[in-house]
Design a protein around this motif. Structure first.
Motif, PDB file in Angstrom:
ATOM      1  N   ARG A  92      66.058  23.466  19.521  1.00 25.64           N
ATOM      2  CA  ARG A  92      67.140  22.490  19.678  1.00 25.64           C
ATOM      3  C   ARG A  92      67.429  22.244  21.162  1.00 25.64           C
ATOM      4  O   ARG A  92      67.603  21.116  21.616  1.00 25.64           O
ATOM      5  CB  ARG A  92      68.386  23.028  18.977  1.00 25.64           C
ATOM      6  CG  ARG A  92      69.450  21.996  18.764  1.00 25.64           C
ATOM      7  CD  ARG A  92      70.654  22.579  18.038  1.00 25.64           C
ATOM      8  NE  ARG A  92      71.789  21.690  18.212  1.00 25.64           N
ATOM      9  CZ  ARG A  92      72.517  21.650  19.322  1.00 25.64           C
ATOM     10  NH1 ARG A  92      72.247  22.454  20.310  1.00 25.64           N
ATOM     11  NH2 ARG A  92      73.530  20.792  19.415  1.00 25.64           N
ATOM     12  N   GLU A  93      67.474  23.343  21.928  1.00 22.85           N
ATOM     13  CA  GLU A  93      67.721  23.217  23.367  1.00 22.85           C
ATOM     14  C   GLU A  93      66.569  22.474  24.041  1.00 22.85           C
ATOM     15  O   GLU A  93      66.775  21.685  24.970  1.00 22.85           O
ATOM     16  CB  GLU A  93      67.875  24.605  24.000  1.00 22.85           C
ATOM     17  CG  GLU A  93      69.172  25.302  23.632  1.00 22.85           C
ATOM     18  CD  GLU A  93      69.175  26.788  23.992  1.00 22.85           C
ATOM     19  OE1 GLU A  93      70.111  27.482  23.575  1.00 22.85           O
ATOM     20  OE2 GLU A  93      68.224  27.240  24.675  1.00 22.85           O
ATOM     21  N   LEU A  96      66.974  18.827  23.479  1.00 21.16           N
ATOM     22  CA  LEU A  96      68.071  18.363  24.327  1.00 21.16           C
ATOM     23  C   LEU A  96      67.584  18.226  25.768  1.00 21.16           C
ATOM     24  O   LEU A  96      67.844  17.230  26.442  1.00 21.16           O
ATOM     25  CB  LEU A  96      69.198  19.397  24.241  1.00 21.16           C
ATOM     26  CG  LEU A  96      70.540  19.088  24.887  1.00 21.16           C
ATOM     27  CD1 LEU A  96      71.275  18.021  24.072  1.00 21.16           C
ATOM     28  CD2 LEU A  96      71.402  20.357  24.950  1.00 21.16           C
ATOM     29  N   ARG A 100      67.379  14.638  27.829  1.00 22.10           N
ATOM     30  CA  ARG A 100      68.293  14.409  28.949  1.00 22.10           C
ATOM     31  C   ARG A 100      67.550  14.337  30.286  1.00 22.10           C
ATOM     32  O   ARG A 100      67.830  13.478  31.113  1.00 22.10           O
ATOM     33  CB  ARG A 100      69.355  15.513  28.984  1.00 22.10           C
ATOM     34  CG  ARG A 100      70.234  15.488  27.733  1.00 22.10           C
ATOM     35  CD  ARG A 100      71.124  16.704  27.657  1.00 22.10           C
ATOM     36  NE  ARG A 100      72.182  16.659  28.662  1.00 22.10           N
ATOM     37  CZ  ARG A 100      73.334  16.033  28.499  1.00 22.10           C
ATOM     38  NH1 ARG A 100      73.587  15.385  27.377  1.00 22.10           N
ATOM     39  NH2 ARG A 100      74.240  16.029  29.444  1.00 22.10           N
ATOM     40  N   THR A 238      71.897  23.892  27.902  1.00 22.25           N
ATOM     41  CA  THR A 238      73.250  23.542  27.457  1.00 22.25           C
ATOM     42  C   THR A 238      74.228  23.406  28.620  1.00 22.25           C
ATOM     43  O   THR A 238      75.370  23.013  28.420  1.00 22.25           O
ATOM     44  CB  THR A 238      73.812  24.654  26.553  1.00 22.25           C
ATOM     45  OG1 THR A 238      73.878  25.856  27.331  1.00 22.25           O
ATOM     46  CG2 THR A 238      72.937  24.885  25.328  1.00 22.25           C
TER      47      THR A 238
ATOM     48  N   PRO C 477      78.175  23.948  23.368  1.00 24.88           N
ATOM     49  CA  PRO C 477      79.204  22.996  23.814  1.00 24.88           C
ATOM     50  C   PRO C 477      78.766  21.574  23.526  1.00 24.88           C
ATOM     51  O   PRO C 477      77.578  21.301  23.321  1.00 24.88           O
ATOM     52  CB  PRO C 477      79.266  23.247  25.315  1.00 24.88           C
ATOM     53  CG  PRO C 477      77.893  23.697  25.674  1.00 24.88           C
ATOM     54  CD  PRO C 477      77.334  24.405  24.478  1.00 24.88           C
ATOM     55  N   LYS C 478      79.722  20.687  23.503  1.00 27.68           N
ATOM     56  CA  LYS C 478      79.412  19.265  23.468  1.00 27.68           C
ATOM     57  C   LYS C 478      78.616  19.014  24.744  1.00 27.68           C
ATOM     58  O   LYS C 478      79.044  19.411  25.825  1.00 27.68           O
ATOM     59  CB  LYS C 478      80.732  18.484  23.500  1.00 27.68           C
ATOM     60  CG  LYS C 478      80.657  17.127  22.857  1.00 27.68           C
ATOM     61  CD  LYS C 478      82.036  16.510  22.834  1.00 27.68           C
ATOM     62  CE  LYS C 478      81.967  15.140  23.466  1.00 27.68           C
ATOM     63  NZ  LYS C 478      83.251  14.651  23.926  1.00 27.68           N
ATOM     64  N   PRO C 479      77.429  18.399  24.626  1.00 25.10           N
ATOM     65  CA  PRO C 479      76.647  18.200  25.852  1.00 25.10           C
ATOM     66  C   PRO C 479      77.462  17.457  26.916  1.00 25.10           C
ATOM     67  O   PRO C 479      78.276  16.594  26.581  1.00 25.10           O
ATOM     68  CB  PRO C 479      75.466  17.358  25.392  1.00 25.10           C
ATOM     69  CG  PRO C 479      75.380  17.554  23.919  1.00 25.10           C
ATOM     70  CD  PRO C 479      76.786  17.820  23.445  1.00 25.10           C
ATOM     71  N   PRO C 481      78.489  14.785  29.585  1.00 23.81           N
ATOM     72  CA  PRO C 481      78.195  13.353  29.497  1.00 23.81           C
ATOM     73  C   PRO C 481      76.950  13.000  30.311  1.00 23.81           C
ATOM     74  O   PRO C 481      76.763  13.508  31.400  1.00 23.81           O
ATOM     75  CB  PRO C 481      79.438  12.694  30.079  1.00 23.81           C
ATOM     76  CG  PRO C 481      80.116  13.767  30.861  1.00 23.81           C
ATOM     77  CD  PRO C 481      79.780  15.044  30.184  1.00 23.81           C
TER      78      PRO C 481
END
Lengths: 364, 100, 482
Positions: A92-93, A96, A100, A238, C477-479, C481
């Motif tokens: 999952r990380e 992400l 990003r 995260t 955590p909520k990523p 922004p």
């Protein structure tokens, strides 16, 4: 009473001092006032990470310029360009991270994804549990503790008067500008710049302006000196960990874990409930930390607004008053965005767009 | 000579002598005393070098505050003034450098 | 997300948690327990006693008693008899206010633990001030008060031939103990003059027992033909990698060195210039501080019987000002009773009768503190190239340069130079630095507070803090922004 200044800067952190320097270069008579010592707020107690990997996409041009500013300040602020890795330990990380960092690379940060072999060679003391990682050669750190010393010297060299232990307790508009009440007497100026970071809300409230600024209470810890364990800035997908080993051997550990307290009450407090998982994650990433002792943990108040963008521009509704504050990444961006602020006050065209403090914060 | 506070050292009974090592050198002390006390008695005062200037340092405050008497025991950095001496322990001096 | 703060521990809510088991904390615990309160007594040392009545370690099978060991044994016996829950070898590293009461985080046997209590009695004692002198970092130099730990706990002298240099009554006690334990005292050196002592006779007369004991130390030293240099100080330490000799010099009335120096050979030196209240734990609990030179420097603000403006926090003993052990015992009882009163016990009468005894004992203690407190000239012992901050090897010159360019607080010096950022946390440099700033800027010391204490109050291994960590428990955590 002293003669009227062209501008009084309230807040002697990076923003206030760097803007004062820019305005003085442009010919303004500026003064800087701080409630405590220079550079003892967020500017002086943050973890010092200069990482493009944790900057917002839209702020990347500012962050890239910011890195150049830090590099130019160099040894005086403990600048080191080390490169930095951001680690993912789960699928999952990893997703992400890819999503990003790809967007950040597209925005101009030289971020690449690296193989596990690469990271094991580069940082052999990191855990073998890394499943993917990104790397940015531009990343590094500076020593935030040196902020006060650095700007005190710069202001002095430029002949800009500053006052420490000089909280502004009231601001009055007197037709020609502003009169500031302080324990060191009244200070008058044609313009004012509010650069009080997490204290912006009470500062603006002295002119009956409500800025939607609250505070994050970030925790940072440092170990005793250790033998060399890592040579780059380490982050986590995260954002819950930043870590770097300084040249003296101490390891600085952050990650935005929240302490408690409010700027209005004074100093923030570390909480064990947030400190412990922060350090556990650090040890997970760098197992040799197991044998290290933590010497000190502290918190710093970081300004926060609903849309997480900076406040750079005119204070809404008050002629001659300006606001400068950053939200996330203020340490990296500060020295650059302060130049934009200075240019704006000097009536010059800023190189990059500002961020109107009077905007509708719900928009973004 | 009349002594109002005579030398009482002969009246002190201690546990048997035990051996331990400091940087490989065998040193004796009494089980249960502090490691720092055993090192001081042996004349081994120089415990580490200050990290900034390699100045020799040794135990100073003897109450667990100054961190001058740090040594390494089982991989952990410990205050030798607060460690109870056990027979056979291997203690090493703290090195900050790359050769750690 | 509170990984290590499960609710299971909540069941054990302590009424009164006492931190520090010296004369103050030990008696606070006893007084509170007498009123039926659930008391836990924490201490860094293995056994109760504090620095003054520090217990012998387990290597000592038998030894002659001293007044300190007897007093300590009596306290230890009372604590055992009262079945107080005493937890030794326990260091507190963090204190947090909760909605009801306090969380106290401790380190014991390499593991951290959280204790929850309704009230806190902090009896954290004192540490030592040593004016930095050239060579004071050499192995073989010990704190004057620190050396007493070696005598009381280990029954060992600090070396074969020791110079004892410092202020107040402690130099004579230390010299006498070294002789008792089989060491040799090369010289006793004290900035105080015989006249300083004569001036304190009225206070000494209040405690004839203690005064007599002090006089006997001195008589003994004289009969042993140990040189006592009044109005003098050791001003530098020589030796390659350890103490080999020390230079001694006469001091003026302000305690600044003047005139000729002479050298004495020795393999060890005990050096100290009074005690400083240990105020970090009270500060972490939110208690404000004030400067009181008569009490040893910065002290927590306390009211009657150890009460503070922070609800549920009580303070006692030398941590509130250096009044000595006799006063600390009574202050501890008063604070313990205050804490019990806070939890519903009725203790006003008992406290009223104790208060005058406390005040009397405090007057004696404060007279000793006055003899021990450095006069301004003593700062001149620190030379430009003398190390002031031991952890970071920072010299007076470096600190002077930093102050010169505008660092006008201990905090600014700390940020700029790391003086106070090392492992000792500034305990052995902040006072000297504050005094230097005050002198340099011609400001009162009361304007230059110490840097705010930061947790952990003592170094804590990461392994202890990260125990029980399970990666899957990490809060996602909520990523941030994008």
């Amino acid at each position: 009473m002293t003669a009227r200044y062209d501008i009084a800067v309230i807040g002697g952190g990076i923003m206030g001092c760097a803007t004062a320097l820019r305005m003085a270069e442009g010919g303004m008579r500026a003064t800087v006032l701080d409630q405590g010592d220079l550079g003892q707020g967020a500017s002086g107690v943050n973890a010092g990470t200069l990482s493009l990997q944790i900057k917002r996409v839209k702020l990347m041009p500012y962050a890239l310029k910011g890195h150049h500013e830090w590099k130019a300040m160099g040894d005086a602020v403990g600048f080191r360009k080390t490169g930095g890795y951001t680690l993912a330990f789960t699928e999952r990380e990893s997703e992400l991270l890819h999503e990003r960092q790809t967007l950040k690379a597209e925005a101009g940060a030289p971020i690449e994804f690296v193989s596990n072999n690469h990271i094991r060679n580069a940082e052999p003391n990191l855990t073998q549990k890394v499943i993917s990682a990104s790397y940015c050669p531009e990343d590094g750190y500076a020593n935030s503790s040196l902020t006060g010393q650095y700007y005190r010297g710069r202001l002095r060299d430029q002949g800009i008067p500053y006052r420490e232990r000089c909280p502004v307790t009231a601001i009055a508009q007197d037709g020609a500008g502003f009169a500031l009440d302080t324990p060191q007497g009244e200070i008058t100026a044609s313009r004012i710049l509010m650069a009080t970071g997490a204290w912006l809300k009470p500062t603006a409230a002295m002119l009956d302006v409500d800025l939607p600024v609250n505070a994050r209470i970030n925790t940072v810890s440092v170990t005793e000196r250790l033998k060399p364990l890592t040579s780059t800035v380490i982050g986590h997908a995260t954002g819950l960990l930043t870590m770097k080993q300084k040249t003296n051997g101490t390891v600085l550990i952050g990650g935005g874990w929240q302490g408690r307290g409010t700027p209005q009450e004074g100093r923030g407090q570390v909480t064990a409930g947030s400190l412990q998982p922060n350090l556990a994650l650090a040890q997970f990433a760098l197992p040799a930390l197991e044998n290290a002792r933590i010497i000190r943990s502290w918190t710093g108040f970081e300004a926060n607004v609903p849309d997480f963008y900076p406040l750079v521009g005119a204070l809404p509704g008050v002629e001659g008053a300006f606001v400068l504050g950053c939200v996330r990444g203020g340490y990296t961006i500060g020295p650059y965005i302060s130049k934009l602020m200075g240019d704006f006050i000097l009536d010059r065209e800023p190189e990059l767009p500002l961020f109107d403090p009077g905007r509708n914060f719900k928009e973004d | 000579m009349i002594r109002l506070a005579p030398d009482q050292s002969a009246q002190i009974r201690r546990t048997e002598k035990v051996e331990f090592t400091f940087d490989g050198t065998a040193i004796w002390g009494h089980a249960g005393e502090s490691l720092a006390a055993a090192l001081i008695r042996s004349g081994r005062l120089h415990l580490r070098d200050a990290p900034e200037d390699t100045d020799p340092r040794g135990a100073f405050c003897l109450m667990g505050l100054c961190q001058e008497c740090l040594v390494v025991l089982e991989g952990q950095t410990v205050e030798s003034c607060r460690i109870e001496l056990q027979p056979g322990i291997d203690v090493t001096s703290l090195r900050y450098g790359a050769d750690g | 997300m509170l990984l290590l703060c499960g609710t299971a521990q909540m069941a054990d809510l302590i009424d009164i948690l006492v931190v520090g088991a010296g004369p103050a904390g030990g008696n606070a615990a006893l007084a509170a327990a007498r009123h039926g309160k659930h008391v836990v007594l924490l201490d860094e040392q293995v056994k109760p006693g504090g620095q003054i009545w520090r217990a012998k370690d387990s290597s000592i099978l038998s030894a002659p008693q001293t007044p300190e060991s007897s007093a300590g044994d009596a306290l230890r016996a009372q604590i055992t008899k009262a079945q107080i829950d005493h937890r030794g070898s326990t260091r507190i590293w963090q204190i947090e206010r909760q909605t009801e009461g306090w969380d106290v985080h401790v380190l014991r046997d390499g593991q951290v633990e959280r204790l929850t209590t309704k009230t806190l009695v902090l009896a954290t004692g004192a540490h030592e001030f040593v004016q930095p002198i050239p060579g004071w970092t050499k192995p073989g130099v010990f704190g004057l008060a620190g050396a007493t730990a070696l005598f009381k706990q280990n029954l060992s002298p600090p070396g074969q031939r020791t110079i004892v240099s410092g202020t107040g009554p402690l130099v004579f006690f230390v010299a006498s103990e070294i002789c008792r334990l089989g060491g040799t005292v090369a010289a006793v050196v004290t900035p105080n003059t015989r006249r300083d002592w004569v001036a304190k006779l009225p206070a000494l007369a209040r405690r004839v027992d203690l005064a007599l004991r002090g006089a006997l130390w001195i008589v003994h030293l004289m009969m042993d033909r140990i040189p006592i240099f009044w109005g003098c100080s050791v001003v530098s330490v020589e030796g390659v990698a350890r103490v080999e000799s020390a230079e001694i010099q006469k001091l003026d009335a302000n305690w600044a060195p003047k005139g000729e120096t002479w050298s004495i050979d020795a393999d060890s030196l005990c050096l100290g210039h009074g005690l400083i209240p240990s105020i970090e734990a009270p500060q972490l609990s939110g208690v404000t501080i004030s400067y009181r030179s008569d009490l040893g420097g910065w002290v927590p603000d306390i009211g009657e019987d150890g009460a503070t403006s922070v609800e549920g926090v009580f303070l006692c003993g030398d941590g509130t000002g250096i009044r000595g052990a006799a006063a600390a015992e009574l202050h501890g009882t008063l604070a313990g009773l205050s804490a019990a009163e806070h939890l519903g016990a009725r203790t006003a009468k008992e406290r009223a009768t104790l208060r005058s005894r406390f005040n009397r004992a405090a007057r004696f203690g404060l007279a000793m503190t006055a003899l021990s407190t450095p006069r301004p000239g003593l700062a001149m012992l620190t030379k430009p190239d003398t190390i002031v901050c031991r952890c970071e090897s920072l010299t007076q010159t470096r600190i002077a340069q930093e102050v010169e360019v505008g660092a006008a607080s201990t905090n600014a010096v700390k940020s700029g130079l790391r003086a106070g950022m090392g492992p000792c946390g500034g305990k052995y440099c902040q006072t000297a630095i504050a005094r230097f700033i005050a002198m340099h800027e011609n400001r009162p010391e009361a304007e230059i507070p110490p840097s705010a204490p930061r947790p952990p109050l003592r170094p804590v291994p990461v392994s202890a803090l990260s125990a029980d960590f399970d990666y899957d428990d990490l809060p996602i955590p909520k990523p941030a922004p994008l």
